[in-house]
Design a protein around this motif. Sequence first.
Motif, PDB file in Angstrom:
ATOM      1  N   GLN A   3      14.163  37.268  10.103  1.00 39.32           N
ATOM      2  CA  GLN A   3      14.230  37.575  11.537  1.00 39.32           C
ATOM      3  C   GLN A   3      14.443  39.056  11.819  1.00 39.32           C
ATOM      4  OE1 GLN A   3      17.155  34.851  10.655  1.00 39.32           O
ATOM      5  NE2 GLN A   3      17.146  33.892  12.664  1.00 39.32           N
ATOM      6  N   LYS A  36       9.940  44.167  11.294  1.00 35.72           N
ATOM      7  CA  LYS A  36       8.663  43.692  11.851  1.00 35.72           C
ATOM      8  C   LYS A  36       8.042  44.742  12.762  1.00 35.72           C
ATOM      9  CE  LYS A  36       9.719  38.748  11.679  1.00 35.72           C
ATOM     10  NZ  LYS A  36       9.859  37.483  12.442  1.00 35.72           N
ATOM     11  N   LYS A  96       0.157  40.941  14.928  1.00 34.94           N
ATOM     12  CA  LYS A  96       0.949  39.813  14.421  1.00 34.94           C
ATOM     13  C   LYS A  96       2.421  40.176  14.303  1.00 34.94           C
ATOM     14  CE  LYS A  96       0.875  38.805  10.006  1.00 34.94           C
ATOM     15  NZ  LYS A  96       0.423  38.327   8.677  1.00 34.94           N
ATOM     16  N   PHE A  97       2.700  41.326  13.712  1.00 32.39           N
ATOM     17  CA  PHE A  97       4.099  41.703  13.484  1.00 32.39           C
ATOM     18  C   PHE A  97       4.784  42.169  14.767  1.00 32.39           C
ATOM     19  CE2 PHE A  97       2.745  41.784   9.034  1.00 32.39           C
ATOM     20  CZ  PHE A  97       3.813  41.106   8.465  1.00 32.39           C
ATOM     21  N   ILE A 116       4.119  41.142  17.865  1.00 28.72           N
ATOM     22  CA  ILE A 116       4.403  39.951  18.672  1.00 28.72           C
ATOM     23  C   ILE A 116       5.593  39.192  18.086  1.00 28.72           C
ATOM     24  CG2 ILE A 116       3.528  37.671  19.312  1.00 28.72           C
ATOM     25  CD1 ILE A 116       0.760  38.962  19.659  1.00 28.72           C
ATOM     26  N   SER A 117       5.615  39.071  16.764  1.00 27.60           N
ATOM     27  CA  SER A 117       6.729  38.379  16.109  1.00 27.60           C
ATOM     28  C   SER A 117       8.042  39.106  16.350  1.00 27.60           C
ATOM     29  CB  SER A 117       6.462  38.263  14.600  1.00 27.60           C
ATOM     30  OG  SER A 117       7.506  37.571  13.960  1.00 27.60           O
ATOM     31  N   ALA A 118       8.020  40.442  16.310  1.00 27.26           N
ATOM     32  CA  ALA A 118       9.235  41.220  16.570  1.00 27.26           C
ATOM     33  C   ALA A 118       9.740  40.964  17.977  1.00 27.26           C
ATOM     34  CB  ALA A 118       8.964  42.710  16.368  1.00 27.26           C
ATOM     35  N   SER A 119       8.819  40.880  18.930  1.00 27.89           N
ATOM     36  CA  SER A 119       9.209  40.630  20.319  1.00 27.89           C
ATOM     37  C   SER A 119       9.849  39.253  20.466  1.00 27.89           C
ATOM     38  CB  SER A 119       7.970  40.728  21.217  1.00 27.89           C
ATOM     39  OG  SER A 119       8.298  40.429  22.551  1.00 27.89           O
ATOM     40  N   LYS A 120       9.313  38.259  19.784  1.00 30.17           N
ATOM     41  CA  LYS A 120       9.865  36.899  19.865  1.00 30.17           C
ATOM     42  C   LYS A 120      11.232  36.798  19.194  1.00 30.17           C
ATOM     43  CE  LYS A 120       5.460  34.384  20.062  1.00 30.17           C
ATOM     44  NZ  LYS A 120       4.555  33.444  19.356  1.00 30.17           N
ATOM     45  N   ASP A 121      11.436  37.591  18.145  1.00 39.31           N
ATOM     46  CA  ASP A 121      12.689  37.521  17.399  1.00 39.31           C
ATOM     47  C   ASP A 121      13.716  38.548  17.846  1.00 39.31           C
ATOM     48  OD1 ASP A 121      11.841  35.442  15.874  1.00 39.31           O
ATOM     49  OD2 ASP A 121      11.304  36.630  14.120  1.00 39.31           O
TER      50      ASP A 121
END
Length: 389
Positions: free
Chosen positions: A352, A357, A375-376, A378-383
Amino acid sequence: MDPKISLCMIVKDEEDWLEQCLKSVEPLVSEIIIVDTGSTDRSLEIAKTFDAKIFFFKWNDDFSAARNYSLRQASGDWIFVLDADEAIAASDLALLREKVKAKNVCYEFLQRHYTADHRLSDFKPCQGDYPDLERNYPGFFESNLCRLFPNHRGIEYRGRIHELVEQSIKEIPDLRIERLDVRIHHYGHTPEVKRKKTKADLYSPLGESKTREQPDDWKAYFELGVEHNCNGRRKEAAEAFKKSLNLNPNYLDTWVNYGYVLCETSQYDEAIEALKRAIKIKADCDQAYCNLGVVFMRQGDFARAVDVFIRAININPQYVNAFCNLGISLARLGRYAEAANAYYRALEVMPQCVSAKADLGALYLVSGQLEEAEKFLISASKDDPEQSG
């Protein structure tokens, strides 16, 4: 007949956490003592559902005074102290039942402080050892403290803030402290608690008062330095750490923290000297090497920074912050493939990790790998750690 255990707590506006705490130890304790210092939420209503004995204490800027008032209300053979934002794993209750059959012993616990901030000292990633209690928090750091001890032995808390019973126990000749392999799970450093509570408004003035009352206590100055540092007051933190070191120049953590705040106030040469002192005390001090690497980064010496971050990682292969800083330094040197590998290593340890990310996404963006970058990022924003828990 099994010994009876009294749970002793001081509480103020803890409706978000109190039920979890009381449920976790309800099968263990025979009595729940709640000393309220001014709640205006549902805390007392929740306490009543557990048949708690409720007492009121007028707050007087002294945590020990409130704690000791709670101890005086206990009728059990043993006293167990918890805060509302703490809990015990159900799997540990049987061991505690056995331990209170002993005589003349007090028990020290590991307090596991959950956090979303991998930059904190001694941060360790969660490994799923306590899935119900770890929740979604990426990691924790730990400290030791005595929380279970015999009643009616003259044990008392001392210190206006950061109060402890250890000193009073040491003054009772036939008592000893034994460390248990039991965790107290603490949520006071999680994002949601930090958003809601403004501890700095209370803790900092109390810390200042403690140093005035105990001017020869190096630990009081150390605690004050940590409090100032946590609240962004770097100059005041540096002054407190320096006073602590004048009283006790041999405490490793003071040098590590002093080096950090000196770096944050751009006193780089002084920071390097402080961190070298830490390494002299403990040659394999991973935190000192990591902080030293940050100093070199601030000075623009990324090659030296890489060397010391690698040293820190060799000492502690799960050092997320060292991996992240290594990635930044390698990227600044144009060693992009190695930088990406450092970020991936960070994510292996802490999936996380938002900064890894985000930096990896930025790295792919610069190199034109737009799909991977997206990809990374967007994942950083979600986490985002503000959404953890």
